[in-house]
Design an enzyme around this catalytic site. Structure first.
Site, PDB file in Angstrom:
ATOM      1  N   TRP A 163       0.897  -1.021  -0.122  1.00  0.00           N
ATOM      2  CA  TRP A 163      -0.151  -0.062   0.248  1.00  0.00           C
ATOM      3  C   TRP A 163       0.543   1.744   0.184  1.00  0.00           C
ATOM      4  O   TRP A 163       0.085   2.415   0.251  1.00  0.00           O
ATOM      5  CB  TRP A 163      -0.785   0.044   1.547  1.00  0.00           C
ATOM      6  CG  TRP A 163      -0.465  -0.508   2.607  1.00  0.00           C
ATOM      7  CD1 TRP A 163      -0.775  -1.907   2.867  1.00  0.00           C
ATOM      8  CD2 TRP A 163       1.265   0.398   3.524  1.00  0.00           C
ATOM      9  NE1 TRP A 163       0.166  -0.955   4.213  1.00  0.00           N
ATOM     10  CE2 TRP A 163       0.869  -0.178   4.698  1.00  0.00           C
ATOM     11  CE3 TRP A 163       0.931   1.434   3.346  1.00  0.00           C
ATOM     12  CZ2 TRP A 163       1.779  -0.091   5.457  1.00  0.00           C
ATOM     13  CZ3 TRP A 163       2.205   1.987   4.068  1.00  0.00           C
ATOM     14  CH2 TRP A 163       2.488   1.317   5.305  1.00  0.00           C
ATOM     15  N   LYS A 187      -3.897  -8.147  -7.584  1.00  0.00           N
ATOM     16  CA  LYS A 187      -3.683  -8.077  -6.598  1.00  0.00           C
ATOM     17  C   LYS A 187      -3.627  -7.235  -5.034  1.00  0.00           C
ATOM     18  O   LYS A 187      -2.545  -7.372  -4.823  1.00  0.00           O
ATOM     19  CB  LYS A 187      -4.265  -9.297  -5.199  1.00  0.00           C
ATOM     20  CG  LYS A 187      -5.413  -9.331  -4.473  1.00  0.00           C
ATOM     21  CD  LYS A 187      -5.529  -8.789  -3.300  1.00  0.00           C
ATOM     22  CE  LYS A 187      -4.630  -8.934  -2.584  1.00  0.00           C
ATOM     23  NZ  LYS A 187      -4.426  -8.042  -1.051  1.00  0.00           N
ATOM     24  N   GLU A 263      10.077  -8.766  -3.740  1.00  0.00           N
ATOM     25  CA  GLU A 263      10.270  -7.834  -2.995  1.00  0.00           C
ATOM     26  C   GLU A 263      10.071  -7.601  -1.638  1.00  0.00           C
ATOM     27  O   GLU A 263       8.842  -6.756  -1.077  1.00  0.00           O
ATOM     28  CB  GLU A 263      10.000  -6.592  -3.582  1.00  0.00           C
ATOM     29  CG  GLU A 263      10.546  -6.793  -4.839  1.00  0.00           C
ATOM     30  CD  GLU A 263      11.578  -6.503  -5.683  1.00  0.00           C
ATOM     31  OE1 GLU A 263      13.108  -6.175  -4.783  1.00  0.00           O
ATOM     32  OE2 GLU A 263      12.573  -6.923  -6.956  1.00  0.00           O
ATOM     33  N   CYS A 298      10.360   1.281   1.816  1.00  0.00           N
ATOM     34  CA  CYS A 298      10.957   0.022   1.808  1.00  0.00           C
ATOM     35  C   CYS A 298      12.198  -0.069   2.207  1.00  0.00           C
ATOM     36  O   CYS A 298      13.114  -0.050   2.650  1.00  0.00           O
ATOM     37  CB  CYS A 298      10.824  -0.884   0.941  1.00  0.00           C
ATOM     38  SG  CYS A 298      11.044  -0.696  -0.127  1.00  0.00           S
ATOM     39  N   GLU A 397      11.763  -3.732  11.261  1.00  0.00           N
ATOM     40  CA  GLU A 397      11.182  -2.533  10.087  1.00  0.00           C
ATOM     41  C   GLU A 397      10.486  -2.066  10.507  1.00  0.00           C
ATOM     42  O   GLU A 397       8.932  -2.613  10.873  1.00  0.00           O
ATOM     43  CB  GLU A 397      10.861  -3.241   8.733  1.00  0.00           C
ATOM     44  CG  GLU A 397      10.648  -2.071   7.836  1.00  0.00           C
ATOM     45  CD  GLU A 397      10.270  -2.731   6.376  1.00  0.00           C
ATOM     46  OE1 GLU A 397       9.175  -3.720   6.519  1.00  0.00           O
ATOM     47  OE2 GLU A 397      11.061  -2.093   5.196  1.00  0.00           O
TER      48      GLU A 397
HETATM   49  P1  NDP Z   1       2.399  -6.759   3.370  1.00  0.00           P
HETATM   50  O1  NDP Z   1       3.163  -8.333   3.422  1.00  0.00           O
HETATM   51  O2  NDP Z   1       1.471  -7.285   4.479  1.00  0.00           O
HETATM   52  O3  NDP Z   1       1.231  -7.207   1.831  1.00  0.00           O
HETATM   53  C1  NDP Z   1       1.408  -6.890   1.044  1.00  0.00           C
HETATM   54  C2  NDP Z   1       0.640  -8.128  -0.100  1.00  0.00           C
HETATM   55  O4  NDP Z   1       0.373  -9.087   0.504  1.00  0.00           O
HETATM   56  C3  NDP Z   1      -0.601  -7.221   0.153  1.00  0.00           C
HETATM   57  O5  NDP Z   1      -1.879  -6.984  -0.512  1.00  0.00           O
HETATM   58  C4  NDP Z   1      -1.587  -8.271   0.875  1.00  0.00           C
HETATM   59  O6  NDP Z   1      -3.262  -8.305   1.132  1.00  0.00           O
HETATM   60  C5  NDP Z   1      -0.870  -9.708   0.524  1.00  0.00           C
HETATM   61  N1  NDP Z   1      -0.977 -10.598   1.733  1.00  0.00           N
HETATM   62  C6  NDP Z   1      -0.478 -10.876   3.361  1.00  0.00           C
HETATM   63  N2  NDP Z   1      -0.905 -11.102   3.738  1.00  0.00           N
HETATM   64  C7  NDP Z   1      -1.173 -12.594   2.486  1.00  0.00           C
HETATM   65  C8  NDP Z   1      -1.277 -13.836   2.903  1.00  0.00           C
HETATM   66  N3  NDP Z   1      -0.991 -14.208   3.790  1.00  0.00           N
HETATM   67  N4  NDP Z   1      -1.680 -14.779   1.756  1.00  0.00           N
HETATM   68  C9  NDP Z   1      -1.324 -13.769   0.230  1.00  0.00           C
HETATM   69  N5  NDP Z   1      -0.826 -12.810   0.265  1.00  0.00           N
HETATM   70  C10 NDP Z   1      -0.944 -12.067   1.627  1.00  0.00           C
HETATM   71  O7  NDP Z   1       2.963  -5.554   3.250  1.00  0.00           O
HETATM   72  P2  NDP Z   1       2.248  -4.629   2.878  1.00  0.00           P
HETATM   73  O8  NDP Z   1       0.909  -3.816   2.658  1.00  0.00           O
HETATM   74  O9  NDP Z   1       2.169  -4.023   4.637  1.00  0.00           O
HETATM   75  O10 NDP Z   1       3.291  -3.730   2.470  1.00  0.00           O
HETATM   76  C11 NDP Z   1       4.820  -3.100   3.077  1.00  0.00           C
HETATM   77  C12 NDP Z   1       5.938  -4.087   3.562  1.00  0.00           C
HETATM   78  O11 NDP Z   1       6.390  -4.045   1.911  1.00  0.00           O
HETATM   79  C13 NDP Z   1       6.674  -3.431   3.867  1.00  0.00           C
HETATM   80  O12 NDP Z   1       7.187  -4.605   4.796  1.00  0.00           O
HETATM   81  C14 NDP Z   1       7.861  -2.900   2.828  1.00  0.00           C
HETATM   82  O13 NDP Z   1       9.255  -3.266   3.015  1.00  0.00           O
HETATM   83  C15 NDP Z   1       6.961  -3.597   1.669  1.00  0.00           C
HETATM   84  N6  NDP Z   1       8.307  -3.160   0.672  1.00  0.00           N
HETATM   85  C16 NDP Z   1       8.984  -3.220  -0.228  1.00  0.00           C
HETATM   86  C17 NDP Z   1       9.170  -3.237  -1.398  1.00  0.00           C
HETATM   87  C18 NDP Z   1      10.439  -3.674  -2.130  1.00  0.00           C
HETATM   88  O14 NDP Z   1      10.672  -2.963  -3.330  1.00  0.00           O
HETATM   89  N7  NDP Z   1      11.146  -4.109  -1.715  1.00  0.00           N
HETATM   90  C19 NDP Z   1       8.802  -1.925  -2.039  1.00  0.00           C
HETATM   91  C20 NDP Z   1       7.118  -1.522  -0.627  1.00  0.00           C
HETATM   92  C21 NDP Z   1       7.862  -2.319   0.434  1.00  0.00           C
HETATM   93  P3  NDP Z   1      -3.738  -7.347   2.407  1.00  0.00           P
HETATM   94  O15 NDP Z   1      -3.474  -5.445   1.758  1.00  0.00           O
HETATM   95  O16 NDP Z   1      -4.925  -7.751   2.053  1.00  0.00           O
HETATM   96  O17 NDP Z   1      -3.125  -7.852   3.507  1.00  0.00           O
END
Ligand code: NDP
Length: 493
Positions: A163, A187, A263, A298, A397
């Protein structure tokens, strides 16, 4: 229109249903979830809560579109034109997209307009341009053979995004996947699904055929999991937390061994040597590095590692800059910081701050919720000094505006502390001695390193991490490799 004049009547009309096979439709179950404005706590819209039935329908549509070659079979120049048109439409809809992003995840409108929309459009334009410029090889084999190395699309690619930069994260995955001729099921994060749905609509308008780009909003444990476990998805491109990244590896192993690109999280070390030329400039870079996007980055510069000889002077300067990053109304064009994405996330950030205080680190500034009268979720820019490298503040983090300062004596110790987390996404080093800085840069275990700068960015450069920050690269020509297979075709001449 000035932001202050906006009322609910002037908000964009949001797309809230799933986009499957070229049509918007409610979830099969009829269920919805709330899209909330974190700056006010008010519900913006009810969004289709897709589950495995919807994901299955989207994957079937994507598969059918792939097999009849309505996209992969187009002349590459035609795919290019369509993706370029898509980029133009994103630019043309800049105001609605930016406002939607701001309303849905709390970031300042000025950033949403000048960074998020622009970068998403540029990403589609860049990969569109690749359609007729990236192709296979003829291998240098013996004179009586012809060996072609073809690049072929994978089929159906599932993209699961976070997000913090909803449009950009989607673009980084969807654009190269489409450019290579794949079909996509996206998704988006449950907190910020609205711009992804709008992108889907614009893709159709640009001429991306029905079924090629599908969007299934929903909960991670339902829609995300269903995509990860689906037997007919060929690859998952995921950005999110390390914890959820692990799930996707399990889903793959429990289903069809689809390839998975991750990522994940980070804990960037921003190393400052004693001989930096301009401490004020460093302080500006540190403050922007941790407080930009409310710290929901991130690559956020969440650990400041500074030579003890200049530590107090630098900490004072960074703390003095913190008020400039105090959150404001995200719709105010002058706001530099906005709301954090949700009250739940605000709670996680405040809990990490409380843990930091309990650990004995010195709270220099911030540490509290602010703008509570707005009804929204805001956190003051926060600086801790005297942080132990092994403590939770320095290891976990936080994904919020919280800086942990750690002193060091000499660059050897700095490198060891910098590399001393499970993450390996970003790292930075500032020094007046460029050779020494580059020696340090080579020793960082990180995918992206900044020398005497921070957060430089260009679509032509690979983005991604090592260690538990994941594997695979977004952006640049290298990202295309994730979305195609190499096929060798031999002919005896
Ligand atoms: P999450 O890992 O909580 O969620 C990421 C996505 O995975 C969302 O669409 C989420 O859905 C989905 N998801 C959550 N739980 C599950 C599951 N059990 N099975 C399948 N899909 C699932 O991350 P956040 O959205 O909170 O984002 C923050 C994170 O993203 C931080 O750790 C950040 O560092 C990382 N990030 C990394 C980047 C990179 O390029 N390395 C760049 C930007 C962010 P839902 O929203 O419904 O939970």
């Amino acid at each position: 229109m000035a932001a202050a004049e906006r009322t609910a009547d002037h908000y964009p009309s949001f797309r809230t249903q799933a986009l499957i096979d070229g049509a918007f439709a409610p979830a099969a179950s009829g269920r919805t979830f709330d899209a909330v404005n974190p700056a006010t706590g008010k519900v913006l819209a009810q969004v289709a809560a897709c589950d495995s039935a919807d994901v299955d329908r989207a994957v079937k549509a994507a598969r059918a579109a792939f097999e009849d070659r309505r996209w992969a079979g187009l002349r590459p120049v035609e795919r290019k034109r369509i993706l370029q048109r898509f980029a133009e439409l994103i630019r043309a809809h800049r105001d609605e997209l930016a406002l939607t992003e701001t309303l849905n995840m709390g970031k300042p409108i000025a950033d949403a307009r000048s960074i998020d929309v622009r970068a998403a459009a540029d990403c589609f334009a860049y990969y569109g341009e690749c359609c007729d410029k990236v192709y296979g090889e003829v291998a240098p084999t013996t004179a009586d053979t012809l060996a072609l190395v073809l690049r072929e699309p994978l089929g159906v690619v599932g993209c699961v995004t976070p997000w913090n930069f909803p449009m950009i994260m989607a673009a980084w995955k969807v654009a190269p996947a489409l450019a290579m001729g794949n079909s996509v099921v996206l998704k988006p994060a449950e907190e910020s699904p609205l711009t992804a749905l709008h992108l889907g609509e614009l893709a159709l308008e640009a001429g991306v055929p029905a079924g090629v780009f599908n969007v299934v909003p929903g909960l991670g444990v339902e829609a995300g999991k269903a995509l990860g476990l689906h037997m007919d998805v060929d690859a998952i491109a995921f950005t999110g937390s390390t914890e959820v990244g692990r799930y996707f590896l399990r889903y793959s192993s429990d289903s069809n061994l689809k390839r998975v690109f991750l990522e994940l999280g980070g804990k960037t070390a921003f190393v400052v040597a004693h001989d930096v030329a301009d401490l004020d400039e460093v302080a500006q870079a540190v403050a922007a590095g941790i407080f930009f996007n409310q710290g929901e980055m991130c690559t956020a510069a969440s650990r400041l590692l500074v030579d003890n000889r200049i530590r107090d002077a630098l900490v004072d300067r960074v703390a003095a800059l913190a008020p400039r990053w105090m959150p404001g109304d995200p719709q105010d064009p002058a706001a530099r910081a906005g709301a954090v994405v949700s009250f739940e996330h605000q709670g996680r950030i405040l809990a990490a701050i409380a843990e930091g205080v309990a650990s004995g680190a010195r709270l220099v500034t911030g540490g509290t919720a602010v703008r509570q009268e707005s009804g929204g979720a805001f956190v003051a820019p926060t600086v801790f000094d005297g942080v132990s490298p092994a403590s939770a503040l320095a290891q976990k983090e936080i994904f919020g505006p919280v800086l942990s300062v750690i002193g060091f004596d000499g660059l050897e110790e700095a490198v060891s502390i910098a590399n001393g987390t499970v993450y390996g996404l970003g790292a930075a080093v500032w020094s007046g001695d460029l050779a020494a800085a580059h020696q340090v840069a080579r020793r960082f275990k990180a995918g992206i390193v900044y020398v005497n700068c921070f957060d430089a960015d260009d679509i032509t450069t690979p983005f991604g991490g090592v260690k538990q920050s994941g594997f695979g690269r977004d952006k640049s020509l290298h990202a295309l490799d994730k979305y195609c297979d190499l096929k060798t075709v031999w002919t005896r001449l």
